[in-house]
Design an enzyme around this catalytic site. Structure first.
Site, PDB file in Angstrom:
ATOM      1  N   ARG A 137       0.859  -1.176   0.000  1.00  0.00           N
ATOM      2  CA  ARG A 137       0.000   0.000   0.000  1.00  0.00           C
ATOM      3  C   ARG A 137       0.900   1.231   0.000  1.00  0.00           C
ATOM      4  O   ARG A 137       2.058   1.171   0.411  1.00  0.00           O
ATOM      5  CB  ARG A 137      -0.907   0.007   1.229  1.00  0.00           C
ATOM      6  CG  ARG A 137      -1.866  -1.186   1.295  1.00  0.00           C
ATOM      7  CD  ARG A 137      -2.680  -1.153   2.581  1.00  0.00           C
ATOM      8  NE  ARG A 137      -3.623  -2.257   2.640  1.00  0.00           N
ATOM      9  CZ  ARG A 137      -3.363  -3.439   3.215  1.00  0.00           C
ATOM     10  NH1 ARG A 137      -2.172  -3.652   3.768  1.00  0.00           N
ATOM     11  NH2 ARG A 137      -4.265  -4.398   3.235  1.00  0.00           N
ATOM     12  N   LYS A 162      -1.991  -2.367   7.707  1.00  0.00           N
ATOM     13  CA  LYS A 162      -3.429  -2.204   7.928  1.00  0.00           C
ATOM     14  C   LYS A 162      -3.914  -3.229   8.942  1.00  0.00           C
ATOM     15  O   LYS A 162      -3.611  -4.407   8.841  1.00  0.00           O
ATOM     16  CB  LYS A 162      -4.176  -2.365   6.608  1.00  0.00           C
ATOM     17  CG  LYS A 162      -5.639  -1.970   6.683  1.00  0.00           C
ATOM     18  CD  LYS A 162      -6.270  -1.973   5.310  1.00  0.00           C
ATOM     19  CE  LYS A 162      -7.720  -1.532   5.364  1.00  0.00           C
ATOM     20  NZ  LYS A 162      -8.344  -1.513   4.022  1.00  0.00           N
ATOM     21  N   HIS A 268      -2.692   2.672  -5.716  1.00  0.00           N
ATOM     22  CA  HIS A 268      -3.377   1.412  -5.447  1.00  0.00           C
ATOM     23  C   HIS A 268      -3.602   0.616  -6.732  1.00  0.00           C
ATOM     24  O   HIS A 268      -3.743  -0.609  -6.679  1.00  0.00           O
ATOM     25  CB  HIS A 268      -4.709   1.664  -4.736  1.00  0.00           C
ATOM     26  CG  HIS A 268      -4.991   0.682  -3.641  1.00  0.00           C
ATOM     27  ND1 HIS A 268      -4.235   0.600  -2.489  1.00  0.00           N
ATOM     28  CD2 HIS A 268      -5.936  -0.284  -3.530  1.00  0.00           C
ATOM     29  CE1 HIS A 268      -4.717  -0.359  -1.719  1.00  0.00           C
ATOM     30  NE2 HIS A 268      -5.744  -0.915  -2.331  1.00  0.00           N
ATOM     31  N   ARG A 271      -0.858  -1.746  -6.980  1.00  0.00           N
ATOM     32  CA  ARG A 271      -1.062  -2.886  -6.071  1.00  0.00           C
ATOM     33  C   ARG A 271      -2.032  -3.884  -6.701  1.00  0.00           C
ATOM     34  O   ARG A 271      -1.809  -5.096  -6.659  1.00  0.00           O
ATOM     35  CB  ARG A 271      -1.588  -2.382  -4.728  1.00  0.00           C
ATOM     36  CG  ARG A 271      -1.958  -3.455  -3.696  1.00  0.00           C
ATOM     37  CD  ARG A 271      -2.305  -2.764  -2.390  1.00  0.00           C
ATOM     38  NE  ARG A 271      -3.073  -3.587  -1.487  1.00  0.00           N
ATOM     39  CZ  ARG A 271      -2.549  -4.405  -0.570  1.00  0.00           C
ATOM     40  NH1 ARG A 271      -1.242  -4.531  -0.470  1.00  0.00           N
ATOM     41  NH2 ARG A 271      -3.319  -5.111   0.243  1.00  0.00           N
ATOM     42  N   HIS A 294      -3.974  -9.353   3.277  1.00  0.00           N
ATOM     43  CA  HIS A 294      -5.428  -9.408   3.439  1.00  0.00           C
ATOM     44  C   HIS A 294      -5.792 -10.323   4.602  1.00  0.00           C
ATOM     45  O   HIS A 294      -5.243 -11.417   4.730  1.00  0.00           O
ATOM     46  CB  HIS A 294      -6.094  -9.937   2.165  1.00  0.00           C
ATOM     47  CG  HIS A 294      -6.092  -8.941   1.050  1.00  0.00           C
ATOM     48  ND1 HIS A 294      -6.266  -9.294  -0.278  1.00  0.00           N
ATOM     49  CD2 HIS A 294      -5.957  -7.585   1.048  1.00  0.00           C
ATOM     50  CE1 HIS A 294      -6.224  -8.212  -1.025  1.00  0.00           C
ATOM     51  NE2 HIS A 294      -6.041  -7.173  -0.250  1.00  0.00           N
ATOM     52  N   TYR A 303      -9.578 -10.514  -7.327  1.00  0.00           N
ATOM     53  CA  TYR A 303      -8.653 -10.513  -8.456  1.00  0.00           C
ATOM     54  C   TYR A 303      -8.838 -11.721  -9.368  1.00  0.00           C
ATOM     55  O   TYR A 303      -8.212 -11.793 -10.421  1.00  0.00           O
ATOM     56  CB  TYR A 303      -7.203 -10.461  -7.955  1.00  0.00           C
ATOM     57  CG  TYR A 303      -6.913  -9.212  -7.155  1.00  0.00           C
ATOM     58  CD1 TYR A 303      -6.894  -7.961  -7.761  1.00  0.00           C
ATOM     59  CD2 TYR A 303      -6.685  -9.285  -5.788  1.00  0.00           C
ATOM     60  CE1 TYR A 303      -6.649  -6.808  -7.024  1.00  0.00           C
ATOM     61  CE2 TYR A 303      -6.435  -8.140  -5.044  1.00  0.00           C
ATOM     62  CZ  TYR A 303      -6.420  -6.909  -5.668  1.00  0.00           C
ATOM     63  OH  TYR A 303      -6.185  -5.772  -4.939  1.00  0.00           O
TER      64      TYR A 303
END
Length: 320
Positions: A137, A162, A268, A271, A294, A303
């Site tokens: 990120r 995150k 992003h 990414r 994640h 994705y």
């Protein structure tokens, strides 16, 4: 107005005490101020859950904000009442929720990535290459510390990402030498700061108290330091921070325009392209989930929309 100003100060101190990031602090204060203005400068203690419900509903109905935006406003107001005013709001069942939308990520093709990077040079090229080559990120990239880049193992350790989680991701071998040059540049800047009586970098949580000399150690310095020192909004001390996120955004926008790419390109987007291209190459989705950080593999599964272009591509009947 004096009561409102005092309240804003209380909110800021509460956010700092709980180690919220500067960006979250700014976002929460922004929503709290908007809530107070929407209610004609009445103090939140004079308001209640009905006014909070009405404010959140207007965001969804009139403002047509995204669900994540409405949820951020809700979190800010809950923090205000629960952690600052010590008022427990009842569960708000009357709020009209913003309609969730499933949006596919913007992904660049490999050729578009090549064209984009070809329009960049220097530090802008290196930052964009790190974002695409590691899947970090934007703020994870900008906040990288020297000690967390392992050139021998070709690994990058993301600290306090995150959700407050640490993780490891890969360091492309093609970026080892350019990053080493950047680190040496940071070393020179740090040495000049120390000589000038500065050289302390901001440390998260209570590390500055626990390790008194750590803030001046080179390993804790940012890999991408800012060109100039500036005042830290947390404690008004002059420090050298990392590169501003706006520098990356402006550089990518200019590069996109020069490359003639019609898609909307942000940090992003790189990414998203990282994850998509790994999936197209046949890598396991669980591996990609770990690299991206994640929490749930369901987040990574967005994705899989690219798999119809992978090795087992679905062909249209017309193409057959």
């Amino acid at each position: 107005m004096a009561r409102i100003s005092a309240l804003v100060g209380d909110v800021r101190r509460a956010l700092v005490a709980r180690h919220y990031s500067v960006r979250t602090e700014g976002a929460y204060l922004g929503w709290i101020k908007r809530f107070i203005l929407a209610n004609r400068l009445r103090h939140p203690l004079e308001l209640g859950h009905r006014e909070v419900e009405a404010f959140l509903t207007r965001l969804a109905v009139e403002g047509r904000v995204a669900p994540a935006t409405q949820n951020q406003a809700l979190c800010a107001l809950l923090f205000l009442y629960r952690d600052v005013l010590r008022v427990q709001l009842p569960w708000m069942e009357e709020v009209v929720r913003a309609k969730p939308q499933r949006k596919l990520p913007v992904v660049l093709s490999r050729e578009e990535v090549r064209m984009l990077l070809a329009q960049l040079d220097g530090r802008a090229w290196l930052l964009a290459s790190v974002l695409y080559g590691t899947g970090l990120r934007l703020m994870e990239c900008l906040r990288l510390r020297v000690k967390d880049v392992d050139f021998q193992r070709c690994e990058i350790v993301v600290r306090d990402g995150k959700g407050g989680k640490d993780r490891r991701t890969l360091l492309p071998r093609s970026l080892v030498e350019p990053l080493q040059v950047e680190v040496e540049r940071a070393r020179v800047l740090h040495a000049s700061d120390v000589q000038a009586g500065f050289g302390e970098v901001w440390l998260p949580h209570a590390l500055a108290r626990k390790y008194r000399s750590a803030a001046r150690e080179f390993g804790w310095q940012y890999v991408f330091p800012a060109l100039r020192r500036s005042m830290d909004p947390r404690d008004d001390l002059e420090r050298r921070h990392h590169v501003d996120a706006e520098f990356v955004s402006r550089s990518l926008k200019r590069a996109r325009d020069r490359a003639g790419i019609a898609k909307h390109v942000t940090a992003h987007t790189l990414r998203h392209s990282f994850a998509t291209h790994l999936l197209e190459a046949g890598y396991d989705i669980r591996t990609i989930q770990e690299l991206l950080g994640h929490k749930d593999v369901a987040t990574t599964q967005i994705y899989t929309h690219v798999l119809n272009r992978g090795p087992h591509a679905v062909l249209s009947p017309l193409d057959r």
